[in-house]
Every structure is written in structure tokens, then in C-alpha cells.
Design a protein around this motif. Structure first.
Motif, short mmCIF file in Angstrom:
data_model
loop_
_atom_site.label_atom_id
_atom_site.label_comp_id
_atom_site.label_asym_id
_atom_site.label_seq_id
_atom_site.Cartn_x
_atom_site.Cartn_y
_atom_site.Cartn_z
N GLU A 294 6.14 -12.62 9.83
CA GLU A 294 5.74 -11.58 8.89
C GLU A 294 6.58 -11.59 7.61
N SER A 295 7.81 -12.10 7.68
CA SER A 295 8.73 -12.03 6.55
C SER A 295 8.29 -12.87 5.35
N ILE A 296 7.44 -13.86 5.54
CA ILE A 296 7.03 -14.71 4.40
C ILE A 296 5.80 -14.16 3.68
N TRP A 297 5.17 -13.12 4.22
CA TRP A 297 3.92 -12.60 3.69
C TRP A 297 4.15 -11.33 2.88
N THR A 298 3.21 -11.05 1.95
CA THR A 298 3.20 -9.80 1.21
C THR A 298 1.91 -9.06 1.56
N LEU A 299 2.04 -7.83 2.01
CA LEU A 299 0.87 -7.02 2.34
C LEU A 299 0.09 -6.74 1.06
N ASN A 300 -1.19 -7.04 1.06
CA ASN A 300 -2.05 -6.82 -0.09
C ASN A 300 -2.77 -5.48 0.03
N THR A 301 -3.51 -5.29 1.12
CA THR A 301 -4.26 -4.05 1.32
C THR A 301 -4.57 -3.89 2.79
N VAL A 302 -4.90 -2.65 3.19
CA VAL A 302 -5.33 -2.37 4.56
C VAL A 302 -6.65 -1.62 4.49
N VAL A 303 -7.64 -2.13 5.22
CA VAL A 303 -8.89 -1.40 5.40
C VAL A 303 -8.68 -0.52 6.63
N GLY A 304 -8.68 0.78 6.43
CA GLY A 304 -8.42 1.71 7.52
C GLY A 304 -9.56 1.78 8.50
N ALA A 305 -9.21 1.87 9.79
CA ALA A 305 -10.22 2.00 10.84
C ALA A 305 -10.85 3.38 10.78
N ARG A 306 -12.15 3.39 10.90
CA ARG A 306 -12.93 4.63 10.99
C ARG A 306 -14.13 4.30 11.86
N GLU A 307 -14.43 5.15 12.82
CA GLU A 307 -15.58 4.87 13.68
C GLU A 307 -16.83 4.59 12.85
N ASN A 308 -17.53 3.53 13.24
CA ASN A 308 -18.79 3.12 12.62
C ASN A 308 -18.60 2.63 11.18
N ARG A 309 -17.41 2.17 10.85
CA ARG A 309 -17.15 1.52 9.56
C ARG A 309 -17.23 0.01 9.80
N CYS A 310 -17.86 -0.69 8.88
CA CYS A 310 -17.95 -2.15 8.98
C CYS A 310 -17.30 -2.77 7.74
N ALA A 311 -16.34 -3.65 7.97
CA ALA A 311 -15.70 -4.39 6.89
C ALA A 311 -16.14 -5.85 7.01
N THR A 312 -16.66 -6.42 5.92
CA THR A 312 -17.08 -7.82 5.90
C THR A 312 -16.30 -8.53 4.81
N TYR A 313 -15.79 -9.71 5.14
CA TYR A 313 -14.95 -10.44 4.19
C TYR A 313 -15.10 -11.94 4.41
N PRO A 314 -14.82 -12.73 3.37
CA PRO A 314 -14.85 -14.18 3.53
C PRO A 314 -13.83 -14.62 4.58
N SER A 315 -14.21 -15.58 5.38
CA SER A 315 -13.38 -15.98 6.52
C SER A 315 -12.08 -16.66 6.13
N ASN A 316 -11.95 -17.07 4.88
CA ASN A 316 -10.72 -17.75 4.48
C ASN A 316 -9.64 -16.80 3.95
N LEU A 317 -9.89 -15.49 3.97
CA LEU A 317 -8.86 -14.52 3.58
C LEU A 317 -7.84 -14.39 4.70
N PHE A 318 -6.55 -14.31 4.33
CA PHE A 318 -5.50 -14.09 5.31
C PHE A 318 -5.56 -12.63 5.77
N HIS A 319 -5.62 -12.43 7.07
CA HIS A 319 -5.74 -11.07 7.58
C HIS A 319 -5.09 -10.96 8.97
N SER A 320 -4.98 -9.72 9.43
CA SER A 320 -4.44 -9.43 10.76
C SER A 320 -4.84 -8.02 11.15
N ARG A 321 -4.59 -7.72 12.39
CA ARG A 321 -4.68 -6.33 12.86
C ARG A 321 -3.52 -5.58 12.19
N TYR A 322 -3.70 -4.27 11.95
CA TYR A 322 -2.62 -3.49 11.34
C TYR A 322 -2.54 -2.13 12.01
#
Length: 191
Positions: A137-165
């Protein structure tokens, strides 16, 4: 990236299914996932909505999908990654609410590549991110977080760096994961 709230009008059916779904640990590569299959009729609901929203029609190619569960004790490691070796786009349907703290999907900046790997990145580069850099984690910079909300759908290009938060949640996290591509993409990339 596109985030849509109240994604499914039939969300209650999804929720009823996940409340009684049988989750099992399955290993992919060297990573254990706590997952349950998504019945075909529920897959069709999500994939047909994605097709309409993104206007991909006959070009649409559904890929892997599953329900995924994380708890404070299961599947809680640092794992920043891309999904580009599986698909062109990833859609996450959140099945559990934000609790008292921010949780959802984080998007990260890499010191060399920025917010994403090129789609034509070599497999060795993708594997290096998964096996080594994505666990530091130390080499990365957090860009943004899409917050979890029931029945929310987030779609993004598969080449974006991401993780659970966050990486280790203080409660159970439940999502539906839907990988998909278009025929244009599949003709030019190895999946």
C-alpha cells in the motif's frame, strides 16, 4: 467510470437470494475468494441493464460474474489490482450499505503508470502488480473511493487500479461482480 444508484428495480429479489446463498472459498491464482454463483436469471437482469445503459447491444459479451463476501476475518488483505486480464469493463453491484465509516471500492494511482495500466500491458507487468506492488500500500496514492450503497452499481474500465476499501472492514461486505467486454475489444485483446 459511471455510478448509478437504484440500479435494479428488482433489487429485493437479489437481496433475498444473497441472504440464503451458499458462499464457499475458491482459489484463483494464489488468492482465496469467498464467493457464490449468481443464478442465470439474476445475471440476465444485470447484464441486460448494463447493455441498455451503455448502448452496446450486439457487441456486448458477458464474462465472469459472482457474489463476493468479505468479513473482518475473511478476504481482508491488501490487493490493489486491475481486471484487464479478464474483461474490458467491471461492474460492481453493492449489496451492503456504508456503515459508520467510508467503505466501497478505492481507485489508486501508481507511481509509474498513473491511474491505469495500458490495455496492451504485458502479462508479466500485470502479474508484477498482482503479486508484489499491489500488496504494498505504501507505493500507491489513493485517488477516490466509490462508497458502498445498497443497489448502487459502479462500472469502470478494467485497467483502472482498484481495491476493496478499506482492506479490512469492520463488518461484512457483500457485492455482485460482473465482468464484461465488447466485441470490438475482444477482437483486439487477448482475454
Amino acid at each position: 467510470m459511471r455510478v448509478i444508484d437504484n440500479f435494479l428495480s428488482t433489487y429485493a429479489e437479489y437481496k433475498r437470494y444473497t441472504d440464503q446463498a451458499d458462499f464457499k472459498i475458491e482459489t484463483f491464482g494464489n488468492k482465496d475468494f469467498f464467493i457464490s454463483p449468481i443464478p442465470e436469471h439474476l445475471q440476465r437482469l444485470v447484464y441486460s441493464k448494463i447493455q441498455r445503459i451503455f448502448g452496446v447491444g450486439d457487441e456486448f459479451i458477458p464474462n465472469i460474474c459472482f457474489f463476493r463476501k468479505n468479513t473482518p476475518d475473511i478476504d481482508n488483505d491488501v490487493r490493489i489490482h486491475t481486471d484487464q486480464n479478464h474483461c474490458e469493463f467491471a461492474s460492481v453491484l453493492y449489496m451492503s450499505e456504508n456503515r459508520n465509516s467510508l467503505n466501497g471500492t478505492a481507485f489508486w494511482d501508481h507511481p509509474k503508470y498513473g491511474k491505469s495500466l495500458p490495455y496492451d500491458a504485458k502479462e508479466k507487468t500485470i502479474d508484477n502488480i498482482l503479486e508484489y506492488e499491489g500488496k504494498d500500500e505504501s507505493i500507491w496514492t489513493l485517488n477516490t473511493v466509490v462508497g458502498a450503497r445498497e443497489n448502487r452499481c459502479a462500472t469502470y474500465p478494467s485497467n483502472l487500479f482498484h481495491s476493496r476499501y478499506p482492506f479490512k472492514s469492520d463488518h461484512q461486505r457483500l457485492i455482485g461482480v460482473f465482468f464484461w467486454s465488447t466485441s470490438r475489444y475482444q477482437k483486439t485483446h487477448m482475454l
